[in-house]
Each structure stands twice: as structure tokens, then as C-alpha cells.
Write a protein that holds these residues in place. Structure first.
Motif, PDB file in Angstrom:
ATOM      1  N   GLN A   5       0.830  -1.206   0.000  1.00 21.75           N
ATOM      2  CA  GLN A   5       0.000   0.000   0.000  1.00 21.75           C
ATOM      3  C   GLN A   5       0.865   1.256   0.000  1.00 21.75           C
ATOM      4  N   ARG A   6       1.952   1.241   0.766  1.00 24.15           N
ATOM      5  CA  ARG A   6       2.844   2.414   0.797  1.00 24.15           C
ATOM      6  C   ARG A   6       3.581   2.588  -0.526  1.00 24.15           C
ATOM      7  N   GLU A   7       3.969   1.494  -1.127  1.00 26.17           N
ATOM      8  CA  GLU A   7       4.664   1.575  -2.417  1.00 26.17           C
ATOM      9  C   GLU A   7       3.758   2.185  -3.481  1.00 26.17           C
ATOM     10  N   ILE A   8       2.507   1.759  -3.507  1.00 22.25           N
ATOM     11  CA  ILE A   8       1.573   2.290  -4.506  1.00 22.25           C
ATOM     12  C   ILE A   8       1.297   3.770  -4.231  1.00 22.25           C
ATOM     13  N   ALA A   9       1.197   4.153  -2.972  1.00 20.89           N
ATOM     14  CA  ALA A   9       1.013   5.564  -2.634  1.00 20.89           C
ATOM     15  C   ALA A   9       2.191   6.393  -3.127  1.00 20.89           C
ATOM     16  N   ALA A  10       3.405   5.862  -2.980  1.00 16.83           N
ATOM     17  CA  ALA A  10       4.592   6.579  -3.453  1.00 16.83           C
ATOM     18  C   ALA A  10       4.556   6.763  -4.964  1.00 16.83           C
ATOM     19  N   ARG A  11       4.083   5.761  -5.676  1.00 11.68           N
ATOM     20  CA  ARG A  11       3.981   5.877  -7.134  1.00 11.68           C
ATOM     21  C   ARG A  11       2.909   6.880  -7.534  1.00 11.68           C
ATOM     22  N   MET A  12       1.834   6.950  -6.765  1.00  7.47           N
ATOM     23  CA  MET A  12       0.820   7.970  -7.027  1.00  7.47           C
ATOM     24  C   MET A  12       1.381   9.367  -6.802  1.00  7.47           C
ATOM     25  N   LEU A  13       2.151   9.539  -5.734  1.00  7.56           N
ATOM     26  CA  LEU A  13       2.735  10.847  -5.447  1.00  7.56           C
ATOM     27  C   LEU A  13       3.644  11.309  -6.574  1.00  7.56           C
ATOM     28  N   GLU A  14       4.384  10.384  -7.172  1.00  4.24           N
ATOM     29  CA  GLU A  14       5.240  10.740  -8.304  1.00  4.24           C
ATOM     30  C   GLU A  14       4.421  11.273  -9.468  1.00  4.24           C
ATOM     31  N   ARG A  15       3.211  10.770  -9.645  1.00  2.00           N
ATOM     32  CA  ARG A  15       2.357  11.223 -10.743  1.00  2.00           C
ATOM     33  C   ARG A  15       1.901  12.669 -10.546  1.00  2.00           C
ATOM     34  N   LEU A  16       1.869  13.118  -9.302  1.00  2.00           N
ATOM     35  CA  LEU A  16       1.508  14.508  -9.053  1.00  2.00           C
ATOM     36  C   LEU A  16       2.571  15.484  -9.548  1.00  2.00           C
ATOM     37  N   ASP A  17       3.790  14.976  -9.812  1.00  2.00           N
ATOM     38  CA  ASP A  17       4.843  15.841 -10.348  1.00  2.00           C
ATOM     39  C   ASP A  17       4.454  16.427 -11.699  1.00  2.00           C
ATOM     40  N   TYR A  18       3.558  15.747 -12.411  1.00  2.00           N
ATOM     41  CA  TYR A  18       3.195  16.172 -13.762  1.00  2.00           C
ATOM     42  C   TYR A  18       1.876  16.950 -13.785  1.00  2.00           C
ATOM     43  N   VAL A  19       1.346  17.247 -12.621  1.00  5.55           N
ATOM     44  CA  VAL A  19       0.064  17.948 -12.534  1.00  5.55           C
ATOM     45  C   VAL A  19       0.284  19.285 -11.835  1.00  5.55           C
ATOM     46  N   LYS A  20      -0.099  20.360 -12.482  1.00  8.08           N
ATOM     47  CA  LYS A  20       0.089  21.691 -11.912  1.00  8.08           C
ATOM     48  C   LYS A  20      -1.209  22.148 -11.238  1.00  8.08           C
ATOM     49  N   ILE A  21      -1.296  21.879  -9.949  1.00 10.53           N
ATOM     50  CA  ILE A  21      -2.440  22.343  -9.171  1.00 10.53           C
ATOM     51  C   ILE A  21      -1.939  22.854  -7.826  1.00 10.53           C
ATOM     52  N   GLN A  22      -2.684  23.745  -7.247  1.00  9.24           N
ATOM     53  CA  GLN A  22      -2.420  24.223  -5.889  1.00  9.24           C
ATOM     54  C   GLN A  22      -3.746  24.217  -5.136  1.00  9.24           C
TER      55      GLN A  22
END
Length: 299
Positions: A33-50
């Protein structure tokens, strides 16, 4: 065309019981579960939101709350989970860490809320980001959950989620021949995409990857599933104990898959994200047509 109904027939009370039993030792068992969460967080690098507000839906003990807070330090964060026991354990852990290390500075403390993802007690348009790691497959009706996520998001807000797909634990399912369900009925990635469109999301992006985790024995596999709260919770599961002979037959079937001394278990991880846009229809179904009132030169 509306998405076909694909309700997994999950027993939500059993889900709540399983996670309550697992809460105390959940973090030690939830490596995947933590590994998948880390991979999701990496995907936020490509999304420009605040986002001004974030909802972590199915937050469990809150492993992602700190990471989301560090990424978006000015956002208010609400962690939501159906299991009060999981929320209590996570809150105690964070309180202990703040007491032991008071000099550490970090994001503002997240609010915690025990609630069903299908009926969220949050106002419409409350969040700029809804984040959900490995929660959708635990819902009795994932379409209802996605509708609530859409309602909770503000226009321009982002939904990002992960869940398990149909190949998850396929080895385990294949080893049983007693006519009962032994895993959840995981939904196909394309069905999730159809649901997102039906709920009104725009530009849904879906993809999947298969991870193989290996175990020294079937006992080790079942132990990790129990300790992470991932026991079978479908309505059609066996309610009593399996007979010794049937259990031995299932274990023997799994043993045939042993490779290099280990037993494989497949997890198909489905990732998705989509945006909430201005509605194209109003409540009574009439289309919304936007008119440009600026004068334009003729010819």
C-alpha cells in the motif's frame, strides 16, 4: 451510454470489522500500500495544481497525509476512512511523533473523519484534490463512490486514485474449487473509465501495472492479507471454516506455482485521474449552452 453496473457485492460491515482487527499492526504489514502511494505521489509531479483543500479518501492510518501536506503546505487536509479504529491508531502515532520531536516543523495537522465514501458528510465543491489510494474496491458500489468524489470536488478540481484490477490474486482464486468467493470481485480498468465519464468527469486517464509479490508459504500470504485488513469481504464468501482436506488441496495447487523457492501473488494496480469541469447539463437534464456576448466584426 451509461456504464454497465459492476457492483462487487462487498459486505461493508465485514470490511469495517477486518480493518478494525488489523488497525494496530496495519502499518507494519502495508508495504504494498505504501509503495503504490509513493507511485501515485510521483504522478503529481506532472500535474500543476495548488488545491486549497484536499480530501484523502480511505486514508487508513493516514500514511499519505504528511506527504500530501508537504507537497501542498498551504492546503487544508481532511483524512476520511470508514474505520474509526484505523483513524485512532494513526492519530495516536502522529501525536506521539509530535511529542517526541517537537522541534520538527511540518504541514498543518490534518482533520480526520470517520465516514462512508458513498455518503460523504462534506459540502459540495469542498476540495481541490480528492486523493484515494486502494479504496474503491472496498465499496459496495464504486459508481456511487465516484459520484460522491465528483460532488465533493470544486470545478477545476482533480481526482487521483488507485485500486486493484481483476488480475489481483488470480493465483489464489485459481487454487480453490469449492464454489465460494475467496477474493473480492475486482473491477476492470475500462469499466472505471466509463464510470468516471458517467459521473461527469472530464479527460479521464487510466492505466495499470502488474506487480508480483512473492511469499515463502501460503500461510505467509494469508497472514499478510489479514494483517493489512485485506481479507475476503464479498457477500458470497464462505462463512464457516473450510474443511482440512479442501484446504490442503488448495495449498497443494498453489505449491505447483512455486518458483525459486517462493510463491507468487499478482496485484494488478489500476491508476486513474480525471478533472471536474463545468456541467454540460443542469439538474433537469437540459443542456448548458454558453454564449459569447462580445461583439465581433462582420465579414
Amino acid at each position: 451510454m451509461p456504464a454497465a453496473p459492476v457492483t462487487p457485492l462487498v459486505d461493508v460491515r465485514q470490511v469495517r470489522r477486518a480493518f478494525a482487527r488489523a488497525a494496530a499492526g496495519y502499518d507494519a504489514a502495508a508495504v504494498l500500500q505504501r509503495e503504490i502511494a509513493a507511485r501515485m505521489l510521483e504522478r503529481l509531479d506532472y500535474v500543476k495544481i495548488q488545491p486549497g483543500a484536499i480530501v484523502d479518501l480511505g486514508c487508513g492510518t493516514g500514511a499519505s497525509l504528511a506527504a500530501l501536506g508537504e507537497r501542498y503546505p498551504h492546503a487544508g487536509i481532511v483524512g476520511v476512512d470508514i474505520s474509526e479504529a484505523m483513524l485512532r491508531v494513526g492519530d495516536r502515532q502522529r501525536s506521539r511523533l509530535r511529542w517526541m520531536l517537537p522541534f520538527l516543523r511540518g504541514p498543518k495537522r490534518a482533520s480526520l473523519l470517520a465516514a462512508d465514501a458513498q455518503t460523504l458528510p462534506l459540502r459540495t465543491g469542498a476540495a481541490g484534490l480528492v486523493w484515494s489510494n486502494l479504496m474503491l474496491h472496498w465499496l459496495a458500489d464504486p459508481l456511487a463512490g465516484l459520484r460522491e468524489m465528483h460532488r465533493t470536488l470544486e470545478v477545476g478540481g482533480l481526482l487521483m486514485f488507485s485500486t486493484f484490477g481483476p488480475d489481483t490474486l488470480k493465483e489464489l482464486r485459481a487454487c480453490f474449487s469449492d464454489g465460494y468467493e475467496h477474493t473480492l470481485r475486482f473491477v476492470n480498468m475500462h469499466d472505471y473509465g466509463d464510470m468516471l465519464v458517467e459521473c461527469g468527469f472530464a479527460d479521464p486517464v487510466m492505466d495499470a501495472e502488474r506487480l508480483t509479490v512473492t511469499y515463502p508459504s501460503t500461510d505467509a500470504l494469508f497472514s499478510e492479507l489479514r494483517r493489512s485488513g485485506s481479507s475476503c469481504a464479498v457477500i458470497g464468501r464462505r462463512r464457516g471454516l473450510m474443511g482440512k482436506q479442501a484446504w490442503q488441496v488448495a495449498c497443494a495447487a498453489y505449491e505447483k506455482l512455486r518458483t525459486e523457492g517462493r510463491l507468487p501473488a499478482t496485484f494488478e494496480v489500476v491508476y486513474g485521474h480525471a478533472w471536474k469541469v463545468e456541467p454540460r447539463t443542469i439538474g433537469d437534464g437540459r443542456a448548458v449552452i454558453r454564449l459569447d456576448t462580445k461583439r465581433r466584426p462582420l465579414g
